[in-house]
Design a protein around this motif. Structure first.
Motif: not given
Length: 366
Positions: A202-207
């Motif tokens: 889930p960190n990929q779209p936030v980054l």
């Protein structure tokens, strides 16, 4: 239930002492410790950047120019030019603009350089006469103060070896910035996609969203800085023309270049314009020029900059002032130049991450 461990003297242990403190004291201690760690980290990064000043300046200039020229690159890519050719054309366009502006400034000032030097010298002499005639200061005391200030700023006599080393570092930094600019324009997006591919879950779209917001902020800052510098140069240049101050166009160009250095550049450019007006047309014109410079800077600082920078950089003017001051104390003029965009990008990244996490927390879970 096991008894709690007493302290070394039989009294309460550290955990009991911490739990006995009021919650306000514990909160203040925790926040103070976090602030100390953050400040120490920022100071360490600043000192490293100072030690690697040529590389840091080249990287900062490269990223700034990449954000500024990115719309040109996108336009050329829409015309179906290959990535390498589009990047090369963009770099050549930048070099053409720089060479053209440099040639224009040289043609305007080369023939008038002696006149400009004479005007500045006469302005300084008139300022000395004004100070010694109105204040209880003798010429010897004034000369001593000027010598002390000169020694405090950089020594009483120039060092040829240091000057040559500085010139070499500047040339090397400029060359490195141009090479890095080409590669960032050509492969910057693929590099960013490679970084995103190394982040999973889930960190990929936030980054991805945080990086996009930071990049948009940096591009907006670069365009806003150019707009404000152009407005400053136009306003002060028109005032100099109306007041019939000589060398109005070269002084306007100096003002435009000085606008890229927050606070310091505008102040130095305004001081040069006032000195030229004093030497050429006397104290009345100099005072009118000073009033015009102050008026333009007030309009810029209180109207244009809050509107342009607040909308694009989204920072309060007080935060901008603190960032410029901190950058100047850490790395001089270069630090003043990069402090505001770094602060703006960090703020947008942090704000984007917080908003994304808040939105994710509101989503219903199965």
């Amino acid at each position: 239930m096991a008894a709690e461990d007493p302290g070394p003297t039989g009294g309460p242990g550290p955990r009991q002492t911490w739990a006995a403190l009021p919650w306000l004291v514990r909160t203040a201690v925790l926040w103070s410790a976090c602030l100390v760690v953050i400040a120490a980290g920022l100071y360490l990064l600043g000192r490293i950047a100072v030690l690697l000043a040529p590389l840091a300046i080249a990287l900062a200039a490269t990223i700034f120019l990449t954000a500024l020229l990115d719309p040109v690159l996108l336009l050329l890519r829409r015309l179906r030019l290959p990535a390498a050719l589009a990047a090369l054309c963009t770099v050549l366009l930048l070099l053409g603009i720089l060479v053209g502006v440099g040639a224009l400034v040289w043609n305007l000032t080369a023939s008038q350089f002696d006149q400009l030097s004479q005007e500045l010298t006469q302005g300084v002499e008139r300022s000395r006469d004004f100070v010694t005639s109105t204040l209880p200061v003798t010429e010897a005391q004034l000369d001593q103060l000027i010598d002390q200030a000169r020694q405090g700023l950089g020594g009483s006599s120039p060092d040829p070896v240091a000057g040559a080393r500085t010139a070499t570092e500047v040339f090397g930094s400029a060359l490195l910035a141009l090479v890095l600019l080409f590669f960032l324009l050509k492969d910057g997006r693929s590099m960013w996609h490679w970084v995103l591919s190394r982040v999973s879950g889930p960190n990929q779209p936030v980054l991805a969203e945080a990086g996009r917001a930071g990049w948009q902020t940096l591009g907006a800052y670069s365009r806003g800085t150019m707009f404000i510098a152009a407005i400053d140069a136009l306003g002060i240049g028109l005032a100099l023309v109306v007041l019939r101050v000589p060398l109005a166009l070269p002084l306007a160009l100096i003002t435009f270049l000085g606008g890229f250095v927050p606070i310091i550049g505008a102040t130095v450019a305004g001081a040069v314009a006032v000195l030229v007006a004093l030497a050429a047309n006397g104290p009345t014109t100099a005072l009118l020029t000073l009033a015009a410079v102050i008026a333009v800077q007030q309009i810029e600082g209180n109207l244009l900059e809050p509107l342009v920078m607040k909308r694009q950089v989204r920072l309060h003017p007080a935060v901008i002032l603190v960032a410029v001051t901190a950058g100047t104390l850490i790395a001089g003029i270069a630090g003043a130049f990069v402090s505001v965009p770094i602060t703006a990008v960090l703020w947008r990244v942090i704000d984007t991450v917080q908003q994304r996490r808040a939105a994710s927390a509101l989503l219903p879970t199965d």
